[in-house]
Design a protein around this motif. Structure first.
Motif, PDB file in Angstrom:
ATOM      1  N   ALA A 126     107.323  17.888  12.580  1.00 57.06           N
ATOM      2  CA  ALA A 126     108.497  18.634  12.102  1.00 57.06           C
ATOM      3  C   ALA A 126     109.012  19.599  13.162  1.00 57.06           C
ATOM      4  O   ALA A 126     110.165  20.003  13.136  1.00 57.06           O
ATOM      5  CB  ALA A 126     108.154  19.384  10.817  1.00 57.06           C
ATOM      6  N   GLY A 127     108.138  19.978  14.083  1.00 58.15           N
ATOM      7  CA  GLY A 127     108.527  20.902  15.140  1.00 58.15           C
ATOM      8  C   GLY A 127     107.331  21.221  16.020  1.00 58.15           C
ATOM      9  O   GLY A 127     106.232  20.676  15.840  1.00 58.15           O
ATOM     10  N   PHE A 128     107.549  22.145  16.961  1.00 55.10           N
ATOM     11  CA  PHE A 128     106.520  22.493  17.942  1.00 55.10           C
ATOM     12  C   PHE A 128     106.573  23.988  18.202  1.00 55.10           C
ATOM     13  O   PHE A 128     107.650  24.565  18.294  1.00 55.10           O
ATOM     14  CB  PHE A 128     106.748  21.733  19.257  1.00 55.10           C
ATOM     15  CG  PHE A 128     107.016  20.278  19.035  1.00 55.10           C
ATOM     16  CD1 PHE A 128     105.969  19.395  18.889  1.00 55.10           C
ATOM     17  CD2 PHE A 128     108.312  19.797  18.946  1.00 55.10           C
ATOM     18  CE1 PHE A 128     106.217  18.052  18.660  1.00 55.10           C
ATOM     19  CE2 PHE A 128     108.568  18.466  18.723  1.00 55.10           C
ATOM     20  CZ  PHE A 128     107.516  17.587  18.570  1.00 55.10           C
ATOM     21  N   VAL A 129     105.390  24.602  18.336  1.00 53.59           N
ATOM     22  CA  VAL A 129     105.299  26.031  18.599  1.00 53.59           C
ATOM     23  C   VAL A 129     104.311  26.237  19.743  1.00 53.59           C
ATOM     24  O   VAL A 129     103.211  25.669  19.704  1.00 53.59           O
ATOM     25  CB  VAL A 129     104.811  26.787  17.335  1.00 53.59           C
ATOM     26  CG1 VAL A 129     104.657  28.264  17.600  1.00 53.59           C
ATOM     27  CG2 VAL A 129     105.721  26.530  16.160  1.00 53.59           C
ATOM     28  N   VAL A 140     101.343  23.749  19.529  1.00 50.71           N
ATOM     29  CA  VAL A 140     100.956  23.435  18.162  1.00 50.71           C
ATOM     30  C   VAL A 140     102.015  22.500  17.589  1.00 50.71           C
ATOM     31  O   VAL A 140     103.203  22.830  17.596  1.00 50.71           O
ATOM     32  CB  VAL A 140     100.843  24.723  17.303  1.00 50.71           C
ATOM     33  CG1 VAL A 140     100.523  24.374  15.862  1.00 50.71           C
ATOM     34  CG2 VAL A 140      99.796  25.660  17.892  1.00 50.71           C
ATOM     35  N   TYR A 141     101.584  21.347  17.115  1.00 52.20           N
ATOM     36  CA  TYR A 141     102.490  20.370  16.520  1.00 52.20           C
ATOM     37  C   TYR A 141     102.565  20.654  15.018  1.00 52.20           C
ATOM     38  O   TYR A 141     101.548  20.618  14.330  1.00 52.20           O
ATOM     39  CB  TYR A 141     101.978  18.947  16.742  1.00 52.20           C
ATOM     40  CG  TYR A 141     102.043  18.494  18.176  1.00 52.20           C
ATOM     41  CD1 TYR A 141     103.009  17.593  18.590  1.00 52.20           C
ATOM     42  CD2 TYR A 141     101.142  18.957  19.135  1.00 52.20           C
ATOM     43  CE1 TYR A 141     103.087  17.159  19.904  1.00 52.20           C
ATOM     44  CE2 TYR A 141     101.213  18.544  20.445  1.00 52.20           C
ATOM     45  CZ  TYR A 141     102.179  17.643  20.816  1.00 52.20           C
ATOM     46  OH  TYR A 141     102.249  17.226  22.121  1.00 52.20           O
ATOM     47  N   LEU A 142     103.755  20.932  14.521  1.00 50.40           N
ATOM     48  CA  LEU A 142     103.954  21.136  13.088  1.00 50.40           C
ATOM     49  C   LEU A 142     104.091  19.755  12.451  1.00 50.40           C
ATOM     50  O   LEU A 142     104.980  18.990  12.806  1.00 50.40           O
ATOM     51  CB  LEU A 142     105.191  21.996  12.839  1.00 50.40           C
ATOM     52  CG  LEU A 142     105.201  23.348  13.565  1.00 50.40           C
ATOM     53  CD1 LEU A 142     106.516  24.068  13.321  1.00 50.40           C
ATOM     54  CD2 LEU A 142     104.016  24.198  13.129  1.00 50.40           C
ATOM     55  N   ARG A 143     103.218  19.465  11.540  1.00 52.65           N
ATOM     56  CA  ARG A 143     103.122  18.102  11.011  1.00 52.65           C
ATOM     57  C   ARG A 143     104.209  17.792   9.990  1.00 52.65           C
ATOM     58  O   ARG A 143     104.497  18.587   9.108  1.00 52.65           O
ATOM     59  CB  ARG A 143     101.753  17.905  10.395  1.00 52.65           C
ATOM     60  CG  ARG A 143     100.681  17.854  11.477  1.00 52.65           C
ATOM     61  CD  ARG A 143      99.325  18.231  10.943  1.00 52.65           C
ATOM     62  NE  ARG A 143      98.325  18.175  11.977  1.00 52.65           N
ATOM     63  CZ  ARG A 143      97.955  19.211  12.711  1.00 52.65           C
ATOM     64  NH1 ARG A 143      98.528  20.378  12.527  1.00 52.65           N
ATOM     65  NH2 ARG A 143      97.036  19.096  13.628  1.00 52.65           N
ATOM     66  N   GLY A 144     104.751  16.583  10.124  1.00 57.80           N
ATOM     67  CA  GLY A 144     105.717  16.089   9.174  1.00 57.80           C
ATOM     68  C   GLY A 144     105.012  15.340   8.054  1.00 57.80           C
ATOM     69  O   GLY A 144     103.800  15.134   8.094  1.00 57.80           O
ATOM     70  N   PRO A 145     105.746  14.896   7.034  1.00 60.66           N
ATOM     71  CA  PRO A 145     105.115  14.285   5.861  1.00 60.66           C
ATOM     72  C   PRO A 145     104.372  12.975   6.141  1.00 60.66           C
ATOM     73  O   PRO A 145     103.326  12.728   5.535  1.00 60.66           O
ATOM     74  CB  PRO A 145     106.285  14.049   4.904  1.00 60.66           C
ATOM     75  CG  PRO A 145     107.521  14.146   5.722  1.00 60.66           C
ATOM     76  CD  PRO A 145     107.193  15.017   6.899  1.00 60.66           C
ATOM     77  N   LEU A 146     104.844  12.139   7.044  1.00 58.61           N
ATOM     78  CA  LEU A 146     104.166  10.861   7.293  1.00 58.61           C
ATOM     79  C   LEU A 146     103.042  10.961   8.312  1.00 58.61           C
ATOM     80  O   LEU A 146     102.304   9.991   8.518  1.00 58.61           O
ATOM     81  CB  LEU A 146     105.172   9.788   7.699  1.00 58.61           C
ATOM     82  CG  LEU A 146     106.053   9.286   6.554  1.00 58.61           C
ATOM     83  CD1 LEU A 146     106.941   8.145   7.008  1.00 58.61           C
ATOM     84  CD2 LEU A 146     105.224   8.865   5.356  1.00 58.61           C
ATOM     85  N   TYR A 147     102.883  12.113   8.917  1.00 59.92           N
ATOM     86  CA  TYR A 147     101.732  12.332   9.797  1.00 59.92           C
ATOM     87  C   TYR A 147     100.447  12.057   9.015  1.00 59.92           C
ATOM     88  O   TYR A 147      99.499  11.465   9.533  1.00 59.92           O
ATOM     89  CB  TYR A 147     101.745  13.771  10.315  1.00 59.92           C
ATOM     90  CG  TYR A 147     100.494  14.171  11.044  1.00 59.92           C
ATOM     91  CD1 TYR A 147     100.328  13.876  12.391  1.00 59.92           C
ATOM     92  CD2 TYR A 147      99.459  14.834  10.381  1.00 59.92           C
ATOM     93  CE1 TYR A 147      99.179  14.233  13.064  1.00 59.92           C
ATOM     94  CE2 TYR A 147      98.304  15.189  11.052  1.00 59.92           C
ATOM     95  CZ  TYR A 147      98.158  14.898  12.388  1.00 59.92           C
ATOM     96  OH  TYR A 147      97.019  15.240  13.050  1.00 59.92           O
TER      97      TYR A 147
END
Length: 166
Positions: A126-129, A140-147
């Motif tokens: 979903a995004g990156f921080v 940090v990888y912000l996980r999306g629903p299909l991850y």
């Protein structure tokens, strides 16, 4: 390309090189089906570790994402190939036929495709921080629903493999 090699990224790259070496040694025994399956699994693991190491060494986000996407090939091919090796090792290779084996690669191919096109739908990330850890080149990888589909798939195969070996 801009790089910053850390102990973490260097260890990942080293792991990839060692795994590739093991795959080469297994290739010498390719007349044995077990060696073929384990060799392919080790080759996928080598690609995964090497690409993850390059991703961890990348300073630019676009470069990091490219190598992370490439690592998905190894991530999602390693576990089914290792599972096939264990099935063969435990003498359950009768289940490895041309109708069943391709089904194990449906979710991996979907996950690789989703990762490759993530910018259009954000279903995997979903995004990156940037990480708050000073001195560590991490994102940090912000996980999306299909991850989570991929996580469930990999852990299901891992648990099944572990039960077969127990």
């Amino acid at each position: 390309m801009v790089w910053e090699f850390t102990l973490y990224s260097s260890m990942l790259i080293f792991t990839g090189v060692v795994s590739a070496g093991i795959a080469l040694l297994l290739w010498q025994k390719r007349s044995q089906r077990r060696a073929q399956l384990l060799g392919l699994a080790m080759l996928a693991q080598a690609e995964w570790a090497f690409m993850a190491g390059l991703a961890a060494s990348s300073i630019l986000l676009e470069q990091r994402l490219l190598f992370t996407k490439l690592s998905y090939v190894g991530i999602y091919f390693c576990m089914p190939l290792f599972f096939f090796f264990v099935l063969h090792y435990c003498s359950y290779d009768k289940y490895l036929n041309r109708r069943i084996v391709p089904g194990f690669f449906v979710i991996p191919l979907v996950m690789i495709g989703l990762a490759a096109t993530n910018e259009t739908h954000h279903l995997i990330w979903a995004g990156f921080v940037p990480s708050q850890n000073v001195g560590l080149n991490l994102v940090v990888y912000l996980r999306g629903p299909l991850y989570w589909l991929g996580v469930v798939y990999i852990y299901t195969i891992l648990c099944t493999t572990t039960l077969l070996l127990a």
